[in-house]
Design a protein around this motif. Sequence first.
Motif, short mmCIF file in Angstrom:
data_model
loop_
_atom_site.label_atom_id
_atom_site.label_comp_id
_atom_site.label_asym_id
_atom_site.label_seq_id
_atom_site.Cartn_x
_atom_site.Cartn_y
_atom_site.Cartn_z
N ILE A 1 63.36 46.58 41.17
CA ILE A 1 62.20 46.44 40.27
C ILE A 1 61.19 45.43 40.79
O ILE A 1 60.21 45.15 40.11
N GLY A 2 61.40 44.91 41.99
CA GLY A 2 60.50 43.89 42.53
C GLY A 2 59.07 44.35 42.66
O GLY A 2 58.13 43.57 42.44
N SER A 3 58.85 45.61 43.03
CA SER A 3 57.49 46.12 43.26
C SER A 3 56.86 46.71 42.00
O SER A 3 55.71 47.13 42.02
N LYS B 1 60.57 48.58 31.65
CA LYS B 1 61.22 48.99 30.40
C LYS B 1 62.68 48.50 30.40
O LYS B 1 63.23 48.15 31.45
N PRO B 2 63.31 48.46 29.22
CA PRO B 2 64.72 48.03 29.16
C PRO B 2 65.61 48.79 30.13
O PRO B 2 66.51 48.21 30.75
N ARG B 3 65.37 50.11 30.29
CA ARG B 3 66.24 50.90 31.18
C ARG B 3 66.11 50.46 32.63
O ARG B 3 67.05 50.64 33.42
N ASP B 4 64.95 49.90 33.03
CA ASP B 4 64.79 49.43 34.41
C ASP B 4 65.68 48.23 34.68
O ASP B 4 66.36 48.16 35.72
N VAL B 5 65.69 47.28 33.75
CA VAL B 5 66.56 46.10 33.90
C VAL B 5 68.02 46.52 33.77
O VAL B 5 68.89 46.01 34.49
N LEU B 6 68.30 47.46 32.87
CA LEU B 6 69.68 47.93 32.70
C LEU B 6 70.21 48.52 34.00
O LEU B 6 71.37 48.28 34.38
N SER C 1 52.53 40.12 30.74
CA SER C 1 53.23 41.17 30.00
C SER C 1 53.23 40.81 28.52
O SER C 1 52.90 39.69 28.13
N GLU C 2 53.63 41.78 27.70
CA GLU C 2 53.60 41.59 26.25
C GLU C 2 54.90 41.01 25.70
O GLU C 2 54.89 40.28 24.72
N ARG C 3 56.04 41.34 26.34
CA ARG C 3 57.30 40.86 25.79
C ARG C 3 58.41 40.91 26.84
O ARG C 3 58.31 41.59 27.86
N ASP C 4 59.48 40.20 26.53
CA ASP C 4 60.72 40.24 27.32
C ASP C 4 61.56 41.38 26.78
O ASP C 4 61.90 41.41 25.59
N VAL C 5 61.91 42.33 27.65
CA VAL C 5 62.64 43.53 27.20
C VAL C 5 64.16 43.35 27.21
O VAL C 5 64.88 44.22 26.73
N THR C 6 64.66 42.24 27.76
CA THR C 6 66.12 42.12 27.91
C THR C 6 66.89 42.02 26.59
O THR C 6 68.07 42.43 26.56
#
Length: 412
Positions: free
Chosen positions: A137-139, A146-151, A186-191
């Motif tokens: 997700i660095g780029s 989105k949450p699924r990216d961090v997941l 960004s608008e929020r932390d998705v974690t």
Amino acid sequence: MTLTDLFIRKLKHSGKPSGDKYSDGRSLYLLVKESNKYWRMNYRYDGRHKTLALGIYPEVSLAEARELCADARKLLRAGVDPRAPVIDPYEQQRRQDSQNTFRALALLWLAKMDASRSTATQEKVLAWLEHDVFPYIGSMPVSSIKPRDVLGVVQRVEARGAVDSAHRIKQLCGQVLRHGVAIGWSERDVTPDLKGALIAVPRTNFAAITEPKELAVLLRAIHAYNGHIVPVSALKLTPLVFVRPGELRAAEWREFDLDGAAWRIPAAKMKMRMEHMVPLSTQALEILRQLRRITGHGKYVFPSLRTEQACMSENTINAALRGMGFAKEVMTAHGFRATARTIMDEVLGERVDLIEHQLAHRVIDPNGRAYNRTAHLPARAAMMQRWADYLDKLRIGADVIPLRAVTGPGPQ
């Protein structure tokens, strides 16, 4: 004279290679060349002569050309070159997003944290990011994550069996994203949306020797340990001060007042983010004074054997314990805290609140307030000296009081 639509419609190219120019005044003119009629405006900007293209007649009428010319003159009065490219808001946002990537944000956050964290911690965090996060997700623009990216990132770590690391990396991503919110990327932390998505980390206590006779064997092994003075000194000092392993190995000489017999650990290095005072016994001072002859010229009390610019490895003490024959199920570097907590309470009868203070645990006074770092400092200094004297007696084989088996979580 100004131009008229009737005049413009009748104009024909004279055949001149450079074309025919017809002025409308105020720097606006019509260039007739071959079969086309071009609107142009001459102006000066930054000391240079320039020409601005305003369109082709009749797609751009005379009235529209005059309006465009007037707009250009307004820009000039504001100090703006009217020939500067105009980017629509959507394109501007797209370009900004392409620069505001997770990698760029994480590096900004790391730089912000540099002053409040040890070099070793910064290097460990950067290694996690470069190995487990940036490749996936660095780029990505931070605003698009989105949450699924961090997941996906943390599940890859979890899949290789590193459950604890997966949770730590999820927490790390959250810290980076919250920094993005703070600076407007960004608008929020998705974690938080990933709560419960990972396997829970099983809670385990740090293995510790809490029986005095067994501790005596360990102390004799430590004093007989043959190795470099840095890890040997760290081994000898650990049971005397029973701080957390990370606090010990990152200790800096500037934090010590050997004449005043005190070690002041800055809040940034403490788990509770509160400055901590460690009174030093005569035994601890002797170890430190001998070590200062070797490492006192540098920053760290316990520098790495590879480079003085870094502190001792986090595995050094545990590796030494394994080398002396104490398995990880028997004793750990962190376990010296549980050792001190148990024996000082149940054998030496020390005040529990003083022990808790010295473990840097949160201690509440009768009014519900947390005590400060200097609370009961003289009493704690006396307790630390009694503890050091007791350890000496154990090591040389004096009579010891057996201790019943102790269960429950140790100090953290």
